[in-house]
Structures are given as C-alpha cells and as structure tokens.
Design a protein around this motif. Structure first.
Motif, short mmCIF file in Angstrom:
data_model
loop_
_atom_site.label_atom_id
_atom_site.label_comp_id
_atom_site.label_asym_id
_atom_site.label_seq_id
_atom_site.Cartn_x
_atom_site.Cartn_y
_atom_site.Cartn_z
N ASN A 267 0.83 -1.20 0.00
CA ASN A 267 0.00 0.00 0.00
C ASN A 267 0.86 1.25 0.00
OD1 ASN A 267 0.94 -0.07 2.59
ND2 ASN A 267 -1.04 -0.15 3.59
N ASP A 268 0.28 2.31 -0.49
CA ASP A 268 0.91 3.63 -0.45
C ASP A 268 0.00 4.49 0.41
OD1 ASP A 268 1.57 6.34 -0.95
OD2 ASP A 268 2.46 5.81 -2.87
N MET A 269 0.43 4.72 1.65
CA MET A 269 -0.42 5.42 2.60
C MET A 269 -0.68 6.86 2.20
SD MET A 269 -1.08 3.02 4.63
CE MET A 269 -1.86 3.89 5.96
N ILE A 270 0.25 7.47 1.50
CA ILE A 270 0.08 8.87 1.10
C ILE A 270 -0.99 8.97 0.02
CG2 ILE A 270 1.20 10.85 0.01
CD1 ILE A 270 3.78 9.97 1.40
N LYS A 271 -0.97 8.02 -0.90
CA LYS A 271 -1.92 8.02 -2.00
C LYS A 271 -3.21 7.26 -1.67
CE LYS A 271 1.64 8.26 -5.61
NZ LYS A 271 2.20 7.59 -6.81
N ASN A 272 -3.28 6.64 -0.48
CA ASN A 272 -4.44 5.80 -0.14
C ASN A 272 -4.71 4.77 -1.23
OD1 ASN A 272 -5.08 6.89 2.40
ND2 ASN A 272 -6.32 8.51 1.49
N THR A 273 -3.64 4.15 -1.70
CA THR A 273 -3.77 3.20 -2.79
C THR A 273 -3.22 1.84 -2.37
OG1 THR A 273 -3.60 4.95 -4.44
CG2 THR A 273 -3.16 2.72 -5.18
N LEU A 274 -3.96 0.84 -2.72
CA LEU A 274 -3.62 -0.55 -2.45
C LEU A 274 -3.19 -1.20 -3.76
CD1 LEU A 274 -3.88 -3.01 -0.39
CD2 LEU A 274 -6.14 -3.35 -1.41
N TYR A 275 -2.22 -2.09 -3.67
CA TYR A 275 -1.73 -2.78 -4.85
C TYR A 275 -1.74 -4.29 -4.64
CZ TYR A 275 0.15 1.87 -5.83
OH TYR A 275 0.28 3.22 -6.04
N LEU A 276 -1.82 -5.00 -5.74
CA LEU A 276 -1.62 -6.45 -5.71
C LEU A 276 -0.77 -6.80 -6.93
CD1 LEU A 276 -2.33 -9.08 -4.19
CD2 LEU A 276 -4.13 -9.43 -5.91
N GLN A 277 0.49 -7.14 -6.67
CA GLN A 277 1.38 -7.59 -7.74
C GLN A 277 1.20 -9.10 -7.88
OE1 GLN A 277 3.51 -5.82 -9.81
NE2 GLN A 277 3.73 -7.80 -10.85
N MET A 278 0.81 -9.52 -9.06
CA MET A 278 0.53 -10.93 -9.31
C MET A 278 1.52 -11.45 -10.33
SD MET A 278 -3.64 -10.83 -9.42
CE MET A 278 -3.69 -9.89 -10.94
N ASN A 279 2.36 -12.37 -9.90
CA ASN A 279 3.35 -12.99 -10.77
C ASN A 279 3.05 -14.47 -10.94
OD1 ASN A 279 4.78 -10.52 -10.86
ND2 ASN A 279 5.97 -11.07 -9.05
N SER A 280 3.67 -15.07 -11.93
CA SER A 280 3.49 -16.51 -12.21
C SER A 280 2.02 -16.87 -12.21
CB SER A 280 4.24 -17.33 -11.14
OG SER A 280 5.61 -17.01 -11.13
N LEU A 281 1.24 -16.12 -12.93
CA LEU A 281 -0.20 -16.32 -12.95
C LEU A 281 -0.57 -17.67 -13.57
CD1 LEU A 281 -1.26 -12.71 -13.80
CD2 LEU A 281 -2.14 -14.03 -11.87
N LYS A 282 -1.62 -18.26 -13.04
CA LYS A 282 -2.11 -19.55 -13.48
C LYS A 282 -3.55 -19.40 -13.98
CE LYS A 282 0.51 -21.81 -9.78
NZ LYS A 282 0.42 -22.71 -8.60
#
Length: 125
Positions: free
Chosen positions: A71-86
């Motif tokens: 998360n980026d608390m300053i931007k109030n943004t949540l992320y989900l990095q998804m690798n090796s997707l199935k």
C-alpha cells in the motif's frame, strides 16, 4: 465507509504478471483483495494493515510466493502484484476495506464494509 476504485485487470498468458490497484477515498485500517470465479464463492486473496509503523500482511495459501500486497499510505492506494499467474487465478478481483485491524479473520468477506466494483483478470493456458 470509503469509496474504492480498482484498475489494472486484463488478460495474460500463464506465467505472466499483472498489477492491480485500488484507490480509496480515505484512510482505512485494513484493506484486502478478494476474488470470485464463475460458479465459485468469493475468496480472500490477501490483506494488509499499516499502523504505528508496523505492517501486517497475509495471503491465501494458493497465492503465497506469487502475489504481493502493498500500500501507499500517502496516495491511499492498495496494490496487488501478481506474478506466475495460473489459469486458476482467473476471476473478478475486488478491493475491500474496513476500519478494524486486519487479523486472522481477514479473509471473511462479511467483515468488510466497503467494496470496489471489481476488475477482471483472465489467465489463459
């Protein structure tokens, strides 16, 4: 409650990567990612809480080692990095938020009171 807007979904081949984003209209103590595939129940993917300089994260067993929540608390943004997707990662992904700290009940969707509209992730074999 806060307003949540997701972005970043799309279609990729197996083994590929995507990064989802979720922007919140305000600060919340716990934010999570859930997903729902056709004909299946919604399931928790990952959650994060940041407070007093400490960050708590947890993941579903099916994505550990492949997905990273941040998360980026300053931007109030949540992320989900998804690798090796199935292909089995194919689902509608939802961002969720609540005002209580994430804990061992983070994957219970009824504990969240704010939801985004969802973003589709499709992984082809």
């Amino acid at each position: 409650q806060v307003q949540l807007v997701e972005s970043g979904g799309g279609s990729v081949q197996a083994g590929g990567s995507l990064r989802l984003s979720c922007t919140a209209s305000g600060y919340t103590l716990c934010m999570g990612w859930f997903r729902q595939a056709p004909g299946k129940e919604r399931e928790g993917v990952a959650a994060i809480s940041t407070a007093s300089g400490y960050t708590y994260t947890d993941y579903a067993d099916s994505v550990k080692g492949r997905f990273t929540i941040s998360n980026d608390m300053i931007k109030n943004t949540l992320y989900l990095q998804m690798n090796s997707l199935k292909p089995e990662d194919t689902a509608m992904y939802y961002c969720a938020a609540r005002s209580t700290y994430c804990s061992n009940n983070w994957a219970i969707d009824t504990r969240y009171n704010s939801w985004g509209q969802g973003t589709q992730v499709t992984v082809s074999s």
